[in-house]
Enzyme design. Structure first.
Site, PDB file in Angstrom:
ATOM      1  N   CYS A   1      23.845  17.398  93.748  1.00 43.89           N
ATOM      2  CA  CYS A   1      23.308  16.449  94.731  1.00 43.89           C
ATOM      3  C   CYS A   1      24.238  15.252  94.899  1.00 43.89           C
ATOM      4  CB  CYS A   1      21.919  15.984  94.305  1.00 43.89           C
ATOM      5  SG  CYS A   1      21.193  14.740  95.401  1.00 43.89           S
TER       6      CYS A   1
ATOM      7  N   CYS B   1      14.454  15.817  91.448  1.00 46.95           N
ATOM      8  CA  CYS B   1      13.766  15.096  92.521  1.00 46.95           C
ATOM      9  C   CYS B   1      12.796  15.977  93.295  1.00 46.95           C
ATOM     10  CB  CYS B   1      14.781  14.460  93.465  1.00 46.95           C
ATOM     11  SG  CYS B   1      15.832  15.628  94.336  1.00 46.95           S
TER      12      CYS B   1
END
Length: 372
Positions: free
Chosen positions: A100, A198
């Site tokens: 990410c 997340c």
């Protein structure tokens, strides 16, 4: 200090909030962006995105900056989540935070910020950047707070990305960040730190994975080929895992480590060809210890591999103390690490990251353990 137009990634958390405040205090022109990276669970109890944006907007109001809501969910799904699923289906244990950072926060977000006329971007990561006066190369350093250092997750950043990045809270201890947040009246000063991946949030990991990966049950065998039970699918386990095996083995007080009858069980191997999960008893069982690894998907901060013949610090998992390692056979495709001291539960799919003191050199993805 040179003043810049800086776009800050505001997550709704205290670290990025203090980042924005510090940059504003230093005289930079600061703009906030809230990144929405996941939207499959917008109506779920596990989705915190809407709450986080409200917090980020409140922070922007206190700091006195504009904030923009930008949706990167499509890029995240294509560049991060798809790879996450491929790795799990292949029996490895990926770290999506590493991907990410490289693909979303310091690529898609960086590109968006540059289109807005930014000269720099900033995030609330606990790391530091400096330009080496001798080589003129940008270096990634550990954050000053050893308990919060996040350089491990940033090791894939390259020179172009680092040259445009700022990490103000990397110069501070977490306690100082909280103190600053309270002093200036930030509404999220006492908000707890986010944990976990997340897009999974606070839900049980196995429940989330069930939605995307089919179960293929198989046998659980120990190191003596004794059948101890059935597993739900190799993708749902990781090396070194102790809980959730369903085979008991609660450690008795005072029991010896390393294979006693009352020692806990740990996942030691995943044998894909026979769909077998191998477990062993005892934290220090030899099957859990590794002397070497091979890594691929290499990324070096300086653009080239570090010199061989020298012991570097290494991490094969987040928050692990640095362990000495020798690098050899480095090519653009991979490298080998040898450890003078055996390492515990080195896991394919995780990152092997090298350090020279506080300087993060980069690393790669663990492809094989104890190769012959």
């Amino acid at each position: 200090m040179t003043k810049h137009r800086v776009v800050v990634g505001l997550s709704g958390g205290v670290d990025s909030a203090v980042t924005a405040h510090l940059l504003k205090q230093q005289g930079h022109e600061v703009v906030g962006i809230f990144m929405k990276n996941w939207e499959d669970d917008d109506d779920s109890e596990y989705c915190s995105s809407n709450v986080d944006f409200v917090d980020a907007a409140a922070v922007a109001d206190v700091v006195g900056i504009e904030i923009e809501h930008v949706n990167f969910a499509s890029e995240y799904k294509d560049r991060v989540f798809a790879e996450f699923l491929r790795e799990y289906q292949a029996g490895r244990t990926p770290n999506p935070d590493v991907l990410c950072n490289a693909e979303i926060k310091f690529k898609a977000f960086l590109d968006h910020a540059m289109r807005l006329g930014a000269e720099k971007i900033a995030t609330g990561h606990y790391a530091r950047v400096r330009q080496n006066p001798d080589t003129q190369l940008f270096e990634l350093l550990k954050g000053l707070d050893p308990a919060k250092d996040q350089s491990y997750f940033l090791h894939r950043l390259n020179q172009a990305q680092l040259s445009r990045s700022m990490f103000p809270v990397g110069e501070l201890k977490k306690t100082e960040v909280r103190r600053i947040a309270e002093e200036i009246g930030l509404p999220n000063a006492k908000k707890k730190d986010s944990t976990g991946i997340c897009f999974i949030g606070e839900r049980p990991f196995r429940d989330f994975l069930n939605r995307y990966i089919s179960k293929e049950p198989g046998n659980i065998l120990d190191d003596r080929n004794r059948k101890l039970g059935k597993h739900v699918g190799l993708s749902f386990y990781t090396l070194g895992q102790r809980s959730g095996l369903g085979i008991g083995g609660v450690k008795e007080k005072g029991a010896p480590r390393g294979g006693g009858d009352h020692d806990p069980w740990f996942v030691a191997r995943k044998e894909l060809d026979t769909n077998t999960l191998r477990v062993v008893q005892g934290h220090d069982h030899p099957w859990l210890l590794s002397q070497s690894l091979l890594a691929d998907q290499v990324s070096w901060v300086a653009g080239h591999a570090p010199a061989e013949g020298k012991a570097y610090g290494s991490k094969t998992r987040y928050r692990q103390p640095d362990s000495p390692a020798l690098i050899s056979g480095a090519t653009p495709e991979g490298f080998r690490l040898d450890f003078p001291e055996p390492q515990w539960a080195v896991t394919p799919g995780q990152s092997a990251v090298l350090y020279d003191g506080d300087v993060c050199l980069g690393g790669g993805i663990i492809a094989a353990v104890d190769p012959h």
